[in-house]
Scaffold this motif. Structure first.
Motif, short mmCIF file in Angstrom:
data_model
loop_
_atom_site.label_atom_id
_atom_site.label_comp_id
_atom_site.label_asym_id
_atom_site.label_seq_id
_atom_site.Cartn_x
_atom_site.Cartn_y
_atom_site.Cartn_z
N ARG A 1 0.84 -1.20 0.00
CA ARG A 1 0.00 0.00 0.00
C ARG A 1 0.88 1.24 0.00
NH1 ARG A 1 -5.35 -0.37 2.04
NH2 ARG A 1 -5.00 1.71 2.87
N ARG A 2 0.39 2.29 -0.65
CA ARG A 2 1.11 3.56 -0.67
C ARG A 2 0.94 4.27 0.67
NH1 ARG A 2 2.61 6.22 -5.48
NH2 ARG A 2 2.33 8.08 -4.24
N LYS A 3 1.97 5.03 1.03
CA LYS A 3 1.88 5.83 2.25
C LYS A 3 1.10 7.09 1.93
CE LYS A 3 6.30 4.26 3.89
NZ LYS A 3 7.65 4.33 3.44
N HIS A 4 0.27 7.51 2.85
CA HIS A 4 -0.51 8.71 2.67
C HIS A 4 -0.01 9.79 3.62
CE1 HIS A 4 -3.27 6.73 0.01
NE2 HIS A 4 -3.39 5.73 0.86
N CYS A 5 -0.05 11.01 3.16
CA CYS A 5 0.47 12.14 3.92
C CYS A 5 -0.35 12.34 5.20
CB CYS A 5 0.44 13.40 3.07
SG CYS A 5 1.07 14.85 3.93
N PRO A 6 0.31 12.32 6.35
CA PRO A 6 -0.44 12.51 7.60
C PRO A 6 -0.99 13.92 7.75
CG PRO A 6 1.91 12.33 8.03
CD PRO A 6 1.71 12.02 6.59
N PHE A 7 -0.37 14.91 7.11
CA PHE A 7 -0.86 16.28 7.20
C PHE A 7 -2.15 16.45 6.39
CE2 PHE A 7 3.69 16.85 8.09
CZ PHE A 7 3.58 17.46 9.32
N VAL A 8 -2.22 15.84 5.22
CA VAL A 8 -3.43 15.91 4.40
C VAL A 8 -4.55 15.15 5.09
CG1 VAL A 8 -4.43 15.24 2.18
CG2 VAL A 8 -2.14 16.20 2.26
N ALA A 9 -4.22 14.00 5.66
CA ALA A 9 -5.25 13.19 6.34
C ALA A 9 -5.81 13.90 7.57
CB ALA A 9 -4.65 11.84 6.74
N SER A 10 -4.98 14.69 8.24
CA SER A 10 -5.43 15.41 9.45
C SER A 10 -6.07 16.75 9.13
CB SER A 10 -4.26 15.63 10.39
OG SER A 10 -3.72 14.40 10.78
N GLY A 11 -5.97 17.21 7.89
CA GLY A 11 -6.57 18.47 7.50
C GLY A 11 -5.73 19.69 7.82
N PHE A 12 -4.41 19.53 7.94
CA PHE A 12 -3.52 20.66 8.18
C PHE A 12 -3.48 21.56 6.96
CE2 PHE A 12 -2.09 18.14 11.62
CZ PHE A 12 -1.31 18.92 12.46
N LYS A 13 -3.42 22.87 7.18
CA LYS A 13 -3.21 23.83 6.09
C LYS A 13 -1.75 24.25 6.04
CE LYS A 13 -7.52 23.99 4.89
NZ LYS A 13 -7.95 23.26 3.73
N THR A 14 -1.15 24.45 7.22
CA THR A 14 0.26 24.80 7.32
C THR A 14 0.89 23.99 8.44
OG1 THR A 14 -0.18 26.59 8.87
CG2 THR A 14 -0.11 27.18 6.53
N VAL A 15 2.21 24.04 8.52
CA VAL A 15 2.93 23.37 9.60
C VAL A 15 3.47 24.45 10.52
CG1 VAL A 15 4.82 21.80 10.15
CG2 VAL A 15 3.56 21.51 8.02
N ASP A 16 3.10 24.39 11.80
CA ASP A 16 3.49 25.42 12.75
C ASP A 16 4.80 25.03 13.43
OD1 ASP A 16 3.46 27.62 14.39
OD2 ASP A 16 1.97 26.80 15.78
N TYR A 17 5.77 25.95 13.44
CA TYR A 17 7.07 25.65 14.03
C TYR A 17 7.00 25.56 15.56
CZ TYR A 17 7.64 30.54 15.48
OH TYR A 17 7.48 31.76 16.07
N LYS A 18 5.91 26.05 16.17
CA LYS A 18 5.77 25.99 17.62
C LYS A 18 5.15 24.67 18.09
CE LYS A 18 3.71 29.77 17.00
NZ LYS A 18 2.91 30.99 16.99
N ASP A 19 4.66 23.87 17.17
CA ASP A 19 4.05 22.58 17.52
C ASP A 19 5.14 21.51 17.59
OD1 ASP A 19 2.36 20.49 17.99
OD2 ASP A 19 1.33 20.59 16.05
#
Length: 95
Positions: free
Chosen positions: A28-46
């Motif tokens: 199976r192909r790996k799916h992007c965890p950010f797309v699956a979680s509905g992230f719009k951007t990646v926060d450097y404070k997280d």
């Protein structure tokens, strides 16, 4: 002249499975965890999210390991580097 074990069609016959050798065609192909979680951007404070994508030694994990899409990998790398400069993440692991 035909070889003795060749049939008239030019189709290749599948090889029989070899014991002990994995078959990767059904992987199976790996799916992007950010797309699956509905992230719009990646926060450097997280820090909890960012720390999932770095090794124990502080190296950034590649896309082929994590399954992150190209778009979010660029955002992720920038966020990790920014978090390092602000001293939220270590540059290298503690020895």
């Amino acid at each position: 002249m035909n070889a003795p074990n060749m049939n008239s069609s030019n189709k290749r016959q599948p090889r029989p499975p070899v014991e002990g050798v994995p078959d990767f065609r059904g992987r199976r192909r790996k799916h992007c965890p950010f797309v699956a979680s509905g992230f719009k951007t990646v926060d450097y404070k997280d820090i909890n999210t960012l720390s999932q994508f770095i090794t124990d030694r502080g190296k950034i994990l590649p896309r082929r390991i994590t399954g992150v899409s190209a778009h979010f990998q660029k955002l992720l790398v920038a966020a990790i580097k920014r978090a390092r400069h602000v001293a939220l993440l270590p540059f290298v692991a503690e020895v």
